[in-house]
Design a protein around this motif. Sequence first.
Motif, PDB file in Angstrom:
ATOM      1  N   GLU A 153      34.514 -43.129   3.980  1.00  0.00           N
ATOM      2  CA  GLU A 153      35.921 -43.058   4.389  1.00  0.00           C
ATOM      3  C   GLU A 153      36.898 -43.078   3.221  1.00  0.00           C
ATOM      4  O   GLU A 153      38.087 -42.854   3.409  1.00  0.00           O
TER       5      GLU A 153
ATOM      6  N   ALA B 218      35.976 -44.637  12.544  1.00  0.00           N
ATOM      7  CA  ALA B 218      36.765 -44.317  11.346  1.00  0.00           C
ATOM      8  C   ALA B 218      38.189 -43.878  11.669  1.00  0.00           C
ATOM      9  O   ALA B 218      39.118 -44.178  10.916  1.00  0.00           O
TER      10      ALA B 218
ATOM     11  N   SER C 291      36.575 -37.954   0.628  1.00  0.00           N
ATOM     12  CA  SER C 291      36.303 -38.712   1.848  1.00  0.00           C
ATOM     13  C   SER C 291      36.229 -37.767   3.048  1.00  0.00           C
ATOM     14  O   SER C 291      36.817 -36.688   3.029  1.00  0.00           O
TER      15      SER C 291
ATOM     16  N   LEU D 259      37.755 -38.130   5.624  1.00  0.00           N
ATOM     17  CA  LEU D 259      39.061 -38.137   6.290  1.00  0.00           C
ATOM     18  C   LEU D 259      40.013 -37.110   5.679  1.00  0.00           C
ATOM     19  O   LEU D 259      41.068 -36.826   6.223  1.00  0.00           O
TER      20      LEU D 259
END
Length: 471
Positions: free
Chosen positions: A350, A420, A293, A295
């Motif tokens: 995400e 996000a 992801s 993130l």
Amino acid sequence: GGAYPSVSLTCPLPGVPKAVFAAAESRERFETRVTVLENGLRVASQNKFGQFCTVGVLVNSGSRHEAKYLSGISHFLEKLAFSSTAQFGSKDEILLTLEKHGGICDCQASRDTIMYAVSADARGLDTVVNLLADVTLQPRLSDEEIEMTRMAIRFELEDLNMRPDPEPLLTEMIHAAAFRDNTVGLNRFCPVENTDKIDRAVLHSYLSSYYTPDRMVLAGVGIEHEHLVECARKYLLGVEPVWGSGQGRAVDRSVAQYTGGIIKVEKDMSDVSLGPTPIPELTHIMIGLESCSFLEDDFIPFAVLNMMMGGGGSFSAGGPGKGMFTRLYLNVLNRHHWMYNATSYHHSYEDTGLLCIHASADPKQVREMVEIITREFILMAGAVGEVELERAKTQLKSMLMMNLESRPVIFEDVGRQVLATNTRKLPHELCDLISQVKPSDIKRVVTKMLHKKPAVAALGDLTDLPTYEHI
């Protein structure tokens, strides 16, 4: 030069006033600011020199959220954007309003985001935010507009299958193979059989669940933050959407499940382009593995790895003086003259990601092409040269900075990051993270990636395609 023959070019000319160069007053003024309104809507902005601004609404909604609905709703909403609303009688009225401020508008739907954006003169900010609020929360969705959208989508689907460039089709196929029947594996395009089933009631049902303030970001580049917040309060706070403010159905919070697998589409590609020099018949293969992801900390090493693989078309690889250094050029295109294309792509979301290589060749060479691409994936786990790593890092930084020269790109970057993470990493922070990537980081992420089953998409004449077990 003739007037001052004795003055060196390195010295200032006598009698000429000292040049005063433009300089940013302070870094803080150009950092992204975020304000959360009472209803949960986030307002993000970045000030920037210039007369024009780009402002838009990003919604955390896309084809990945359509599991409980008819597939293709996001595609419909993208095509219906900037049509008639409560205030504006038609698309033409909207365009005429924007024209007064030198503005243009656009809507793009992806797997996880729908983005309504307007670029216009910054003095028209009030009008622009009013328009965006109306377009997102008060669309009329008339029967005539929905019927026109159905026709536009049918035409687009036909065109998609006839285009000589199969990239969009292959991207859909590789996602469907990698995440079978879940989240990002759901089709981004509306299937033909659903075009007649999607109507105003279906759209309103979807909008009531996903178009809520807490899932939206109003982002702007080129305007004062306070002014944008003031406009947001005026037009987006306490507004009753056209579908009512009653509780919608539960939002789909499913996490992407990587499955791996193969999707094959037998297709005659022999007459893709006609004319005196037609494109030769090609078979296209895309092989992918789950990455991570955006993130996660490993996102940056994966982005560097993608740059290191690089690649492109065989046309760019040929000829003396073409200094192509990425692995897919050096190891694939420069060594195998019959390969037409070998390009690396990295898609990131995400909760997951996908690193894939797209290759094209004559149908008779498919088996060998698959072996070569598979070998490249395995070689990723080998030694990483210091020079190639530094080159990939420099290239990634350069691409990042070049892209951020464009105001609409800055707008998208601000909007997506705030949607996000509620904050935004600035370019210099990302460059620092890229600089810190070491060969051991590349090796670690590759080892993790190679433990998964591959996802394969194959399009064209597949007579010689090896079985999935052999890939």
